[in-house]
Scaffold this motif. Structure first.
Motif, PDB file in Angstrom:
ATOM      1  N   ASP A 132       0.861  -1.181   0.000  1.00 46.73           N
ATOM      2  CA  ASP A 132       0.000   0.000   0.000  1.00 46.73           C
ATOM      3  C   ASP A 132       0.902   1.237   0.000  1.00 46.73           C
ATOM      4  O   ASP A 132       1.473   1.607   1.028  1.00 46.73           O
ATOM      5  N   HIS A 172       0.019   4.106   2.560  1.00 44.19           N
ATOM      6  CA  HIS A 172       0.438   3.784   3.929  1.00 44.19           C
ATOM      7  C   HIS A 172       1.963   3.921   4.057  1.00 44.19           C
ATOM      8  O   HIS A 172       2.477   4.491   5.017  1.00 44.19           O
ATOM      9  N   VAL A 190       3.125   7.593   4.294  1.00 43.89           N
ATOM     10  CA  VAL A 190       2.894   8.226   5.596  1.00 43.89           C
ATOM     11  C   VAL A 190       3.865   7.660   6.631  1.00 43.89           C
ATOM     12  O   VAL A 190       4.454   8.395   7.424  1.00 43.89           O
ATOM     13  N   HIS A 194       6.632   9.348   9.324  1.00 41.42           N
ATOM     14  CA  HIS A 194       6.127   9.262  10.701  1.00 41.42           C
ATOM     15  C   HIS A 194       7.277   9.315  11.717  1.00 41.42           C
ATOM     16  O   HIS A 194       8.296   8.652  11.529  1.00 41.42           O
ATOM     17  N   CYS A 226       2.015   0.667  13.778  1.00 45.28           N
ATOM     18  CA  CYS A 226       0.928   0.467  12.818  1.00 45.28           C
ATOM     19  C   CYS A 226       0.574  -1.012  12.679  1.00 45.28           C
ATOM     20  O   CYS A 226      -0.524  -1.357  12.230  1.00 45.28           O
ATOM     21  N   CYS A 259      -2.876  -2.790  13.525  1.00 44.13           N
ATOM     22  CA  CYS A 259      -4.012  -2.918  12.609  1.00 44.13           C
ATOM     23  C   CYS A 259      -3.601  -3.244  11.179  1.00 44.13           C
ATOM     24  O   CYS A 259      -4.396  -3.779  10.420  1.00 44.13           O
ATOM     25  N   HIS A 260      -2.359  -2.924  10.785  1.00 45.76           N
ATOM     26  CA  HIS A 260      -1.968  -3.106   9.376  1.00 45.76           C
ATOM     27  C   HIS A 260      -1.285  -4.451   9.095  1.00 45.76           C
ATOM     28  O   HIS A 260      -1.387  -4.957   7.991  1.00 45.76           O
ATOM     29  N   SER A 312      -7.234   3.567  20.905  1.00 45.96           N
ATOM     30  CA  SER A 312      -7.888   2.708  19.925  1.00 45.96           C
ATOM     31  C   SER A 312      -8.293   1.435  20.664  1.00 45.96           C
ATOM     32  O   SER A 312      -7.801   1.172  21.762  1.00 45.96           O
ATOM     33  N   CYS A 334     -10.374  -2.571  15.047  1.00 47.27           N
ATOM     34  CA  CYS A 334      -9.467  -1.713  14.276  1.00 47.27           C
ATOM     35  C   CYS A 334     -10.148  -0.458  13.760  1.00 47.27           C
ATOM     36  O   CYS A 334      -9.496   0.559  13.572  1.00 47.27           O
ATOM     37  N   HIS A 335     -11.437  -0.525  13.459  1.00 55.76           N
ATOM     38  CA  HIS A 335     -12.100   0.582  12.756  1.00 55.76           C
ATOM     39  C   HIS A 335     -12.842   1.561  13.658  1.00 55.76           C
ATOM     40  O   HIS A 335     -13.321   2.578  13.174  1.00 55.76           O
ATOM     41  N   LYS A 382      -9.284   6.036  16.208  1.00 55.20           N
ATOM     42  CA  LYS A 382      -7.849   6.125  16.423  1.00 55.20           C
ATOM     43  C   LYS A 382      -7.566   7.557  16.828  1.00 55.20           C
ATOM     44  O   LYS A 382      -7.862   8.489  16.095  1.00 55.20           O
ATOM     45  N   HIS A 398     -11.111   2.131  -2.282  1.00 56.27           N
ATOM     46  CA  HIS A 398     -10.134   1.689  -3.277  1.00 56.27           C
ATOM     47  C   HIS A 398     -10.768   0.806  -4.341  1.00 56.27           C
ATOM     48  O   HIS A 398     -10.325   0.810  -5.478  1.00 56.27           O
ATOM     49  N   LEU A 441     -14.133   9.007   5.244  1.00 54.79           N
ATOM     50  CA  LEU A 441     -13.900   9.325   6.644  1.00 54.79           C
ATOM     51  C   LEU A 441     -12.421   9.443   7.005  1.00 54.79           C
ATOM     52  O   LEU A 441     -12.073  10.061   8.008  1.00 54.79           O
ATOM     53  N   HIS A 442     -11.546   8.881   6.200  1.00 50.25           N
ATOM     54  CA  HIS A 442     -10.122   8.965   6.526  1.00 50.25           C
ATOM     55  C   HIS A 442      -9.638  10.406   6.346  1.00 50.25           C
ATOM     56  O   HIS A 442      -9.987  11.061   5.371  1.00 50.25           O
ATOM     57  N   MET A 459      -7.106  11.771   5.234  1.00 46.98           N
ATOM     58  CA  MET A 459      -6.317  12.128   4.052  1.00 46.98           C
ATOM     59  C   MET A 459      -7.201  12.423   2.847  1.00 46.98           C
ATOM     60  O   MET A 459      -6.740  12.983   1.858  1.00 46.98           O
ATOM     61  N   ARG A 460      -8.452  12.030   2.920  1.00 45.72           N
ATOM     62  CA  ARG A 460      -9.311  12.086   1.734  1.00 45.72           C
ATOM     63  C   ARG A 460      -9.947  13.459   1.493  1.00 45.72           C
ATOM     64  O   ARG A 460     -10.134  14.228   2.428  1.00 45.72           O
TER      65      ARG A 460
HETATM   66  C1  HEC Z   1      -6.212   1.221  15.487  1.00 43.57           C
HETATM   67  C2  HEC Z   1      -5.912   0.667  14.180  1.00 43.57           C
HETATM   68  C3  HEC Z   1      -4.905   1.370  13.291  1.00 43.57           C
HETATM   69  C4  HEC Z   1      -3.599   1.701  13.592  1.00 43.57           C
HETATM   70  C5  HEC Z   1      -2.850   1.480  14.896  1.00 43.57           C
HETATM   71  C6  HEC Z   1      -3.072   2.308  12.376  1.00 43.57           C
HETATM   72  N1  HEC Z   1      -4.026   2.338  11.389  1.00 43.57           N
HETATM   73 FE1  HEC Z   1      -3.816   3.111   9.525  1.00 43.57          FE
HETATM   74  N2  HEC Z   1      -5.712   2.535   9.063  1.00 43.57           N
HETATM   75  C7  HEC Z   1      -6.574   1.892   9.928  1.00 43.57           C
HETATM   76  C8  HEC Z   1      -7.836   1.685   9.274  1.00 43.57           C
HETATM   77  C9  HEC Z   1      -9.053   1.027   9.890  1.00 43.57           C
HETATM   78  C10 HEC Z   1      -7.705   2.232   7.977  1.00 43.57           C
HETATM   79  C11 HEC Z   1      -8.760   2.304   6.907  1.00 43.57           C
HETATM   80  C12 HEC Z   1      -9.528   3.586   7.088  1.00 43.57           C
HETATM   81  C13 HEC Z   1     -10.251   4.087   5.902  1.00 43.57           C
HETATM   82  O1  HEC Z   1     -10.047   3.588   4.780  1.00 43.57           O
HETATM   83  O2  HEC Z   1     -11.028   5.036   6.120  1.00 43.57           O
HETATM   84  C14 HEC Z   1      -6.350   2.756   7.884  1.00 43.57           C
HETATM   85  C15 HEC Z   1      -5.826   3.398   6.763  1.00 43.57           C
HETATM   86  C16 HEC Z   1      -4.614   4.037   6.729  1.00 43.57           C
HETATM   87  C17 HEC Z   1      -4.124   4.835   5.623  1.00 43.57           C
HETATM   88  C18 HEC Z   1      -4.847   5.051   4.303  1.00 43.57           C
HETATM   89  C19 HEC Z   1      -4.358   4.022   3.350  1.00 43.57           C
HETATM   90  C20 HEC Z   1      -4.834   4.158   1.929  1.00 43.57           C
HETATM   91  O3  HEC Z   1      -4.389   3.350   1.077  1.00 43.57           O
HETATM   92  O4  HEC Z   1      -5.623   5.032   1.603  1.00 43.57           O
HETATM   93  C21 HEC Z   1      -2.896   5.304   5.978  1.00 43.57           C
HETATM   94  C22 HEC Z   1      -2.006   6.186   5.158  1.00 43.57           C
HETATM   95  C23 HEC Z   1      -2.605   4.787   7.301  1.00 43.57           C
HETATM   96  N3  HEC Z   1      -3.679   4.028   7.727  1.00 43.57           N
HETATM   97  C24 HEC Z   1      -1.424   5.032   7.985  1.00 43.57           C
HETATM   98  C25 HEC Z   1      -1.126   4.486   9.230  1.00 43.57           C
HETATM   99  C26 HEC Z   1       0.177   4.599   9.852  1.00 43.57           C
HETATM  100  C27 HEC Z   1       1.397   5.278   9.249  1.00 43.57           C
HETATM  101  C28 HEC Z   1       0.081   3.958  11.057  1.00 43.57           C
HETATM  102  C29 HEC Z   1       1.144   3.796  12.144  1.00 43.57           C
HETATM  103  C30 HEC Z   1       1.881   4.967  12.505  1.00 43.57           C
HETATM  104  C31 HEC Z   1      -1.297   3.465  11.175  1.00 43.57           C
HETATM  105  N4  HEC Z   1      -1.974   3.778  10.029  1.00 43.57           N
HETATM  106  C32 HEC Z   1      -1.784   2.800  12.274  1.00 43.57           C
HETATM  107  C33 HEC Z   1      -6.323   1.513  11.227  1.00 43.57           C
HETATM  108  C34 HEC Z   1      -5.153   1.747  11.908  1.00 43.57           C
END
Ligand code: HEC
Ligand code: HEC
Ligand code: HEC
Ligand code: HEC
Ligand code: HEC
Length: 366
Positions: free
Chosen positions: A50, A53, A56, A60, A71, A74-75, A122, A165-166, A169, A221, A256-257, A259-260
């Protein structure tokens, strides 16, 4: 005293990080579900699959200061070195050659989530100790020669399994970075009914069923077409203006993210002429001093024009429509707000820069 020492030594000895069967293992008996799953962000959640991800993570502070890859929670929760990855200041980085990290949110991981522990920053998934024993929600099933089956309908067909996870955060300044469920107000709201609809095709090759729960997880996506029914577009004319209404029937804000950016595009077709009206953007921007920042620096919500859960957003256009006009209304989004592209070195990324189409309606003015 001796006993206590003995027990605690034993429990340290007995603690073992759970290991998970690979998703590849499920393919032979669940080929349809496996194929759907492979194309999803769940399967591609690691930094190696990804690019957004990864971009970012590259910036970080946990990465630049060589702290933990937090990360992973959840990732890449199925990583075999999960405890090391999330451990502090140990220089352990994600590893592209580690297949368990490339699994992302794997089949076996998700199907071993037993319960959800609520948390302030979270939530946390509690993983069942017993391996090769999977929770599901089928009303009736045959036995599987490969694994045990534990039926837990309430947990699995409601979407409770998703909120580990959702749900939400937060960052260290108590800013909600991203949530579908910040105050647990969605008790009973059903992620699964919208994001895992029943589709044609058998659950397994060993017992022919007509349908199964779709594992392609429609989102921003892919498979957006399966979600368009939850967002309606209307047009209403007045004498000097007209209104477009976006009716969000989902239980969370659109795009909802943080970045969007969602965009509404309107085009009036009059005879052979096409008149493009100014685009309207909707986003939730977090930051400091009136400016957007990366999530880890944000102290306030700078601006929030995102279309909220169950909201009917009305947008007025100062434009006089005539009989015979056609109005083409489109909504879609940028996965990364164009203003953030440069600072994330994502200007050349196709997925991050392209306008992702969501829905178009054509209205004829009578
Ligand atoms: C508590 C769970 C959780 C943690 C911890 C987490 N994420 Fe995520 N992340 C998610 C979820 C759930 C989504 C999907 C959200 C959405 O699509 O709206 C996401 C989506 C993303 C995206 C968007 C990806 C895309 O392709 O559009 C990015 C960038 C991202 N995360 C960065 C990070 C980074 C960097 C870290 C660690 C520093 C991190 N996340 C830690 C749950 C988490
Ligand atoms: C050797 C064949 C086989 C393999 C390999 C296999 N399964 Fe299954 N699985 C089955 C059968 C058979 C069923 C029952 C289907 C039915 O009754 O229609 C099933 C059912 C399930 C269910 C549904 C439980 C319920 O009641 O809702 C889940 C979840 C599941 N499998 C997960 C997995 C995962 C995850 C993997 C890989 C780690 C996997 N399976 C690998 C044969 C297999
Ligand atoms: C172990 C954590 C975890 C669990 C459990 C989980 N997700 Fe996700 N989900 C994520 C992460 C992380 C992402 C973003 C991955 C990325 O883009 O890098 C994501 C992305 C998504 C997306 C966005 C897909 C897209 O195309 O943009 C949807 C929709 C989604 N999840 C729905 C669900 C549903 C429904 C459930 C429950 C059945 C669920 N998730 C359970 C972590 C999880
Ligand atoms: C993000 C979590 C998540 C992941 C990842 C996931 N599943 Fe599921 N799965 C679910 C949920 C939730 C249900 C229950 C859906 C329902 O009740 O409608 C389900 C249902 C099932 C069922 C029962 C069949 C059905 O139609 O309800 C099987 C079999 C299954 N999953 C196998 C798999 C396999 C194999 C993979 C990987 C290729 C996988 N799952 C990945 C969450 C997940
Ligand atoms: C009534 C239907 C509905 C329900 C219920 C629902 N969603 Fe969604 N979801 C949507 C629609 C429509 C979109 C696509 C529009 C958008 O991009 O936000 C979406 C998008 C998403 C995305 C991608 C957002 C992004 O910015 O990348 C994630 C993640 C997600 N939903 C997770 C969930 C989770 C988790 C739940 C349960 C707590 C849930 N959804 C409940 C309809 C629903």
């Amino acid at each position: 005293m001796k006993n206590i020492l003995f027990i605690s030594a034993l429990s340290v000895f007995l603690y073992a990080q759970p290991t998970f069967e690979s998703s590849e293992t499920c393919k032979s008996c669940h080929p349809t579900i496996y194929k759907e799953f492979q194309s999803t962000q769940h399967a591609k959640a690691s930094i190696f699959d990804d690019e957004i991800h990864a971009a970012v993570w590259k910036k970080h502070p946990k990465n630049t200061k060589m702290s933990s890859y937090a990360c992973a929670k959840c990732h890449t929760p199925a990583a075999s070195n999960y405890d090391d990855l999330v451990g502090k200041h140990n220089n352990i980085r994600p590893d592209a050659t580690d297949s368990t990290q490339r699994e992302g949110i794997s089949c076996a991981y998700c199907h071993r989530i037993e319960s959800i522990k609520p948390g302030k920053m979270s939530n946390t998934n509690v993983i069942a100790k017993e391996g090769k024993s999977y929770f599901g929600s089928l009303k009736s099933h045959i036995e599987s020669p490969f694994h045990k089956i534990k039926t837990d309908s309430k947990h699995f067909n409601s979407g409770n399994v998703c909120v580990g996870c959702h749900s939400h955060k937060k960052n260290k300044y108590d800013i909600n970075v991203c949530s579908t469920n910040i105050d647990n107000e969605l008790d009973g709201a059903n992620c699964v009914s919208c994001h895992m609809p029943k589709v044609k095709g058998s659950v397994s090759t060993l017992n022919e069923t007509k349908e199964h729960a779709f594992h392609g997880f429609p989102g921003t996506h892919s498979h957006q077409d399966m979600l368009t029914q939850y967002v309606e577009l209307f047009l209403k004319e007045s004498i000097k203006t007209f209104e477009i209404t976006i009716n969000n029937k989902s239980s969370h804000a659109l795009t909802l993210h943080p970045m969007r950016t969602m965009q509404l595009q309107v085009k009036v077709i009059r005879g052979s002429k096409e008149i493009k009206l100014a685009h309207k953007n909707f986003a939730r921007i977090i930051g400091v001093n009136g400016k957007g920042t990366p999530p880890w620096l944000a102290k306030v919500i700078v601006e929030d024009t995102a279309v909220k859960a169950n909201e009917k957003r009305v947008v007025v256009y100062d434009y006089v429509l005539k009989k015979g006009d056609k109005v083409e209304v489109t909504i879609g989004y940028y996965l990364v707000n164009p203003k953030m592209l440069k600072s994330l070195d994502l200007e050349k990324s196709e997925v991050a820069t392209k306008f992702h189409h969501f829905k178009t309606e054509l209205f004829e003015i009578k």
